[in-house]
Design an enzyme around this catalytic site. Structure first.
Site, short mmCIF file in Angstrom:
data_model
loop_
_atom_site.label_atom_id
_atom_site.label_comp_id
_atom_site.label_asym_id
_atom_site.label_seq_id
_atom_site.Cartn_x
_atom_site.Cartn_y
_atom_site.Cartn_z
CE LYS A 135 -3.86 2.15 2.50
NZ LYS A 135 -4.01 2.05 3.97
CB SER A 178 -8.37 3.42 3.14
OG SER A 178 -7.65 2.91 3.82
CB SER A 232 -8.74 0.89 6.33
OG SER A 232 -9.13 2.33 5.98
N1 GLN Z 1 -13.30 4.23 6.96
C1 GLN Z 1 -12.54 4.76 7.72
C2 GLN Z 1 -12.65 6.47 7.15
O1 GLN Z 1 -12.19 6.37 6.11
C3 GLN Z 1 -11.27 3.91 8.32
C4 GLN Z 1 -9.92 4.45 7.03
C5 GLN Z 1 -8.58 3.41 7.48
O2 GLN Z 1 -8.80 2.19 8.23
N2 GLN Z 1 -7.82 3.57 6.85
O3 GLN Z 1 -11.09 6.93 7.88
#
Ligand code: GLN
Length: 484
Positions: free
Chosen positions: A75, A150, A174
């Site tokens: 990532k 994400s 995420s």
């Molecule tokens: N979807 C969540 C956010 O927008 C979690 C994102 C994540 O775990 N990096 O913050």
């Protein structure tokens, strides 16, 4: 062997064949490169690859090591020396990481080849990968739908078999949510299990690195290699790292699984609920005992998260000012104008929204009402889990309330997007470990869309968590299905 089948191998199987000299690491990299070239244009999981370096690493690989010769895609938020690390943000355009994150150094020491940068929501803020400044990633099961986020590129690459395994990060879901939406295994280790050194911080008290794989056994292998104390990250725990893969016995007789009643709410997609309930029945047949439990503060988790995470993000992202690296605004007058224009041009709308929210909840006059209050409720959420784990070995629930949604479906409504994480966020606030694994498919518009089963375990009990996940996986075949 016929290299046509190679991309479909698990890490474990790939390693076995490399050791048996049925394949060379160079053949693996070449085959994967061809696969990426053929398939990735339709998915856009990768932001870049460095295949020349991967070939050099392959030629030098020692296949006797635990992950010797296995390429792993990363990532775009984790530092790999000499490779871009842009967090899918314009503000880091042109930035190349000068050192390896600890998790990368450990993968390398185990013989793995970190190559390829995977798409994500900008700075890991989002649930669909549509917040990437480099364009969205598409779901391999239905390219009109999102892969989740994400870590959407991390999930989509493993699902599309353009990666054997990948790394992602999980701050509020995420890893688990995109794994669910793409039909792969995604493991969020306990807070403190894997070092965050070299990971670009979003919310430091919540972030964790973890693997995406085709099987639970592969996840166990990657976890074992990356875990453990790191002097560069004082939040890593000095606890022994078990041989996770060796502990996957398949036997879960007598273990107790808790069904948190707050996780079976109205609004959850009926096909998702049916698949998860069928998985619960399956566990009963495997000899587990199912008991209903309550995590009474669950309803506050999303609100608490969007205070704590944005507060930490507003502080962490203050460093991106264009002075030493990344994007710089031109034609500015004076330092403040330079900072302002650089950040206005460099950050996308969701990142700006979070910085503004986080600055607000920390500002004098509001700090006690929001930030302090959220920290108190966070303690109650953590205690909910501690109480539940007094009586059960793990919790079982859906990962996401819905299967993959359409591109653009929630982009105009941040709250609807935030609610995608309703079942994953509490685990980050509590610091516990969690995994998502395939447990069925929803039929939507004539397409099969994967459904994820979430298991949550006590902090630092990944061994038990993986054992429970593996027992299910080995007696079902959802994980063997792949997108056409
Ligand atoms: N979807 C969540 C956010 O927008 C979690 C994102 C994540 O775990 N990096 O913050």
């Amino acid at each position: 062997m016929d290299t046509a089948d190679l991309p479909f191998l698990t890490v474990t199987e790939l390693q076995r064949r490399l050791r048996a000299r049925e394949l060379t690491p160079r053949e693996v990299v070449d085959t994967l490169a061809a696969r990426i070239e053929a398939v990735d244009p339709a998915i856009h999981a990768y932001l870049s690859t460095d295949l020349d370096q991967a070939r050099r690493d392959a030629d030098a690989a020692d296949v006797s090591l635990p992950l010797g010769g296995v390429p792993i895609a990363i990532k775009d938020v984790i530092s790999v020396a000499g490779q871009p690390c842009g967090c899918a943000s314009h503000i880091l355009d042109g930035y190349v990481a000068p050192y390896d994150a600890t998790c990368i150094a450990r993968l390398r020491a185990a013989g793995a080849i970190p190559f390829g940068r995977l798409n994500m929501d900008e700075f890991a803020m989002g649930s669909s990968t549509e917040n990437s400044s480099k364009g969205a990633t598409l779901n391999p099961w239905d390219t009109t739908r999102v892969p989740g986020g994400s870590s959407g590129g991390s999930a989509a690459s493993v699902a599309a078999r353009t990666a054997f395994a990948s790394l992602g990060t999980d701050t509020g879901g995420s890893i688990r949510q995109p794994a669910a939406l793409c039909g792969v295994v995604g493991l969020k280790p306990s807070y403190g299990r894997i070092s965050r050194y070299g990971l670009v911080a979003f919310a430091s008290s919540l972030d964790q690195v973890g693997p995406f794989t085709k099987t639970v056994e592969d996840a166990a292998r990657l976890l074992g290699v990356m875990s453990g104390l790191d002097p560069h990250d004082s939040t890593t725990l000095d606890a022994p790292v078990p041989d996770y893969a060796a502990l996957l016995t398949g036997d879960i007789k007598g273990l107790k699984l808790g069904l948190p009643k707050e996780y079976f709410i109205s609004g959850i997609d009926p096909q998702v609920e049916a698949a998860v309930r069928a998985a619960v029945d399956h566990y009963t047949k495997l000899g587990a005992e199912i008991v209903e439990v309550s995590l009474p503060h669950t309803e506050y988790a999303v609100a608490v998260y969007y205070i704590v995470a944005t507060a930490e993000a507003s502080a962490n992202l203050a460093r991106f000012d264009g002075v030493r690296y990344g994007h710089r605004a031109r034609d500015t007058s004076g330092l403040l104008d330079f900072y302002g224009k650089t950040r206005a041009e460099g950050f996308g709308p969701e990142v700006k929204r979070r910085i503004i929210l986080g600055t607000y909840v920390l500002s004098s006059g509001y700090h006690d009402a929001y930030y302090l209050q959220a920290q108190k409720v966070r303690t109650l959420i953590r205690k909910d889990f501690e109480d539940a784990f007094q009586t059960v070995d793990a919790l079982i629930c859906p990962t996401s309330p819905v299967p993959a949604f359409k591109l653009g479906e929630h982009t105009q409504n941040p709250l609807a997007m935030y609610l995608q994480d309703i079942f994953t966020i509490a685990a980050n606030l509590a610091g516990v470990c969690g995994v998502s694994l395939p447990c069925g498919f929803a039929q939507v518009d004539g397409k099969d869309l994967p459904i994820g089963l979430q298991l949550l375990g006590p902090s630092f009990d990944e061994a038990r968590l993986l054992q429970i996940a593996h027992a299910y996986e080995q007696t079902t075949d959802w994980h063997t299905r792949r997108p056409s």
